[in-house]
Enzyme design. Structure first.
Site, PDB file in Angstrom:
ATOM      1  CG  ASP A  47      -1.729  -0.368  -3.089  1.00  0.00           C
ATOM      2  OD1 ASP A  47      -2.671  -0.135  -2.292  1.00  0.00           O
ATOM      3  OD2 ASP A  47      -0.839   0.466  -3.334  1.00  0.00           O
ATOM      4  CD  GLU A  62      -2.759  -1.295   2.445  1.00  0.00           C
ATOM      5  OE1 GLU A  62      -2.679  -0.400   3.304  1.00  0.00           O
ATOM      6  OE2 GLU A  62      -3.497  -2.285   2.568  1.00  0.00           O
ATOM      7  CD  GLU A 108      -4.699  -8.003   1.849  1.00  0.00           C
ATOM      8  OE1 GLU A 108      -5.549  -7.287   2.439  1.00  0.00           O
ATOM      9  OE2 GLU A 108      -3.488  -7.706   1.818  1.00  0.00           O
TER      10      GLU A 108
END
Length: 596
Positions: free
Chosen positions: A220, A159, A294
């Site tokens: 990210d 990120e 994720e």
């Protein structure tokens, strides 16, 4: 496609539309979810299928569900920087080492080395460029060095870009998160062409030097936004080009940033799967592999999540199906797809019920959407009462129709094909085949789960071979229970039921369901009891995992293990693994060895 059209016709004839999600607490679905076809097996030729591990779910019964359906794990929080160190030079890996010992059969992905969040202040807060660089190198060498050779990959930097990047930037550095402590520290003392962005390249170089065996990822979220996707791709391309001429590069031709991670924290209200495909295509252009790292899809949007109802549960499942159609399309470029959680109630976005299993471990429609995306979108799984059987049947390998053969001169019988026979069972399988104990439809695919209908035919065939009597004679001598099953008219299954060899429930037999070890023990006892054997009163077996079984299962397991018909799975751990699915080979060998 012919099989799916037939199944669709059957499913539509039987199906009622999926009703609203009940508000009452759902029954525990662990046993049923363990018996479902394995997702990891379905995608074994496409990519790894992952979930997250926590201190809780690898030390309780959830581990069994993860072992059934997943083959890769990512730590949710316990491998983030603040979990390993609080002060400079001091690290504690003992807890994670202990957790990893509990999951030796999974591929482990490391998450994360350099991040603006959940990091100890000593690493980068209030420091200048040279101090932060020294700390970054020390941290990565300590952590990645400790786990070197144990992990398949690392999220090296996480990120680094701002939350939203609408338009593609001319320079990817313009889209970086400037308030990151790593960026600020690297900018403090930068000169010439140096900038706060340089920590990204340094982190990857330190990780490559420390653990050359790990695949290195940038990871990210909001990665499907056009501007952010382009910024990430430009960064990877530029830093990989820089690495080509770096004198520290000892592997020419190998990328520095080898993987781009798509977090894929989506929402039902605004997920556009076309943007997902466009992002995969752009990331593939960089030469990097891609992973979905994720994945979850809660109900609602980023401003407000809410629980599922009948409509949004169907929308969620449709989106999972469409995503997995895309993932399969690009499977040559996708290394791993990881769900960010196992069951809804343990999710960090639990308000939106984003995962494949509900809080009681029942498989949601989204499970079936992932297992068979095309079939789900065609409507095969609309009826909850039939979808398990439809899934099992859909996933069975199709046998092509045989072409009519010209009459040939009889030849010597061919040797049985042993290519898919497990080594431990080969000798007994060959003996059972030679003596005619194995029905024709069970003479292949020995490692796949045996279905309930197949088990009934195997039991009946064994009884006829053992007694030398046909089915009609057996019914006349042993008596018939005069039962029928509403979901099958297969003569062998009905005969086995009338002889008491197999049981149904609520007038149904569920011939396409699978058999687990405790059910196998019960059915073996049924067969022996039909021959007049006393299968009661066996001493209690000393297993660590059978105490919670129902009484019918405890008595059956006690008998088959006391008599040596079946054994435990691990003598040292004293386990029987009652919910482990029984294979064709195990069932054939068990019956062949029965002593009447």
């Amino acid at each position: 496609m012919v099989k799916k059209k037939k199944l669709l016709t059957l499913a539509l004839a039987l199906a009622l539309l999926v009703s609203a999600v009940p508000t009452a607490a759902a029954a525990d679905g662990m046993e049923a979810s363990l018996a479902l076809p394995s997702l990891r097996e379905i995608y074994k030729d496409d990519f790894l299928l992952g979930a997250i591990f926590t201190p809780d779910n690898v030390t309780d019964r959830r581990l069994g569900l993860m072992e059934r359906h997943f083959n890769a794990l990512t730590a949710e929080n316990v491998m983030k920087p603040n979990a390993f160190t609080e002060s400079k030079g001091n690290y504690d890996f003992s807890f994670v080492d202990w957790l990893l010992e509990s999951i030796p059969d999974f591929a482990i992905h490391g998450h994360v080395l350099a991040w603006h969040s959940q990091s100890a202040a000593w690493l980068n807060v209030g420091l200048n460029r040279s101090q932060a660089k020294a700390n970054l190198e020390a941290y990565i060498k300590a952590v990645a060095g400790h786990f070197a050779g144990k992990l398949i990959s690392w999220d090296v930097v996480n990120e680094a870009f701002t939350d939203g990047v609408g338009n593609p930037p001319s320079d990817w550095r313009d889209a970086l998160r400037k308030d990151s402590a790593w960026y600020r520290a690297y900018a403090n003392g930068a000169s010439g062409q140096e900038s706060g962005a340089d920590y990204i390249y340094d982190a990857f170089v330190f990780a490559r030097q420390t653990d050359p065996s790990a695949v290195l990822y940038y990871n990210d979220f909001n990665e499907t936004m056009q501007g952010k996707r382009e910024a990430i791709a430009l960064m990877a391309e530029e830093l990989n080009a820089q690495w080509e001429s770096d004198p520290r590069n000892t592997e020419p031709g190998r990328l520095l940033i080898e993987g781009l991670g798509m977090q894929s924290h989506f929402f039902i209200d605004d997920l556009n799967v076309d943007d997902v495909e466009a992002t995969i295509e752009r990331f593939v252009e960089t030469g990097c592999e891609v992973s979905v790292t994720e994945l979850d899809i809660p109900a609602g949007n980023w401003m407000s999540m809410h629980s599922l109802n009948a409509e949004t549960e169907k929308q969620q499942a449709d989106l999972y199906a469409r995503l997995f159609q895309i993932y399969k399309k690009y499977s040559e470029n996708i290394a791993r797809v990881t769900f960010w959680g196992l069951e809804d109630t343990a999710s960090w976005r639990r308000q939106g019920e984003p995962l494949l299993f509900d809080g009681s471990f029942n498989a949601k429609p989204s499970f079936y959407a992932v297992a068979d995306p095309d079939g789900f979108l065609e409507g095969l799984y609309n009826d909850p009462a039939t979808r398990d059987a439809v899934l099992v049947e859909t996933l069975k390998p199709e046998t092509p129709p045989e072409e009519p053969e010209e009459p040939v001169t009889p030849e010597e019988p061919e040797e049985p094909d042993t290519s898919d026979m497990p080594e431990w069972a080969r000798e007994r399988l060959l003996a059972a085949l030679e003596e005619g104990f194995v029905p024709e439809d069970l003479q292949s695919d020995y490692t796949q789960p045996i279905l309930r209908g197949e088990y009934a035919r195997l039991a009946l065939n064994w009884l006829m071979k053992t007694t030398g009597k046909d089915a009609e004679t057996l019914l006349a001598e042993y008596g018939s229970r005069n039962i029928t099953f509403s979901d099958t008219d297969d003569a062998d299954i009905v005969t086995a039921g009338n002889l008491g060899l197999v049981d149904g429930s609520d007038g149904k037999y569920n011939p396409l369901g699978t058999i687990n070890r405790r059910q196998s023990a019960r059915l073996i006892c049924n067969v022996l009891a039909a021959l007049g054997k006393d299968v009661t009163g066996a001493p209690a077996a000393d297993f660590s995992d059978t105490a919670d079984m129902p009484e019918w299962a405890i008595g059956a397991v006690n008998y088959v293990t006391h008599t040596g018909i079946m054994t435990g799975t691990d003598n040292e751990a004293k386990t029987f693994e009652p919910m482990q699915v029984y294979s064709r080979a195990q069932a054939i060998v068990t019956f062949y060895g029965l002593d009447t």
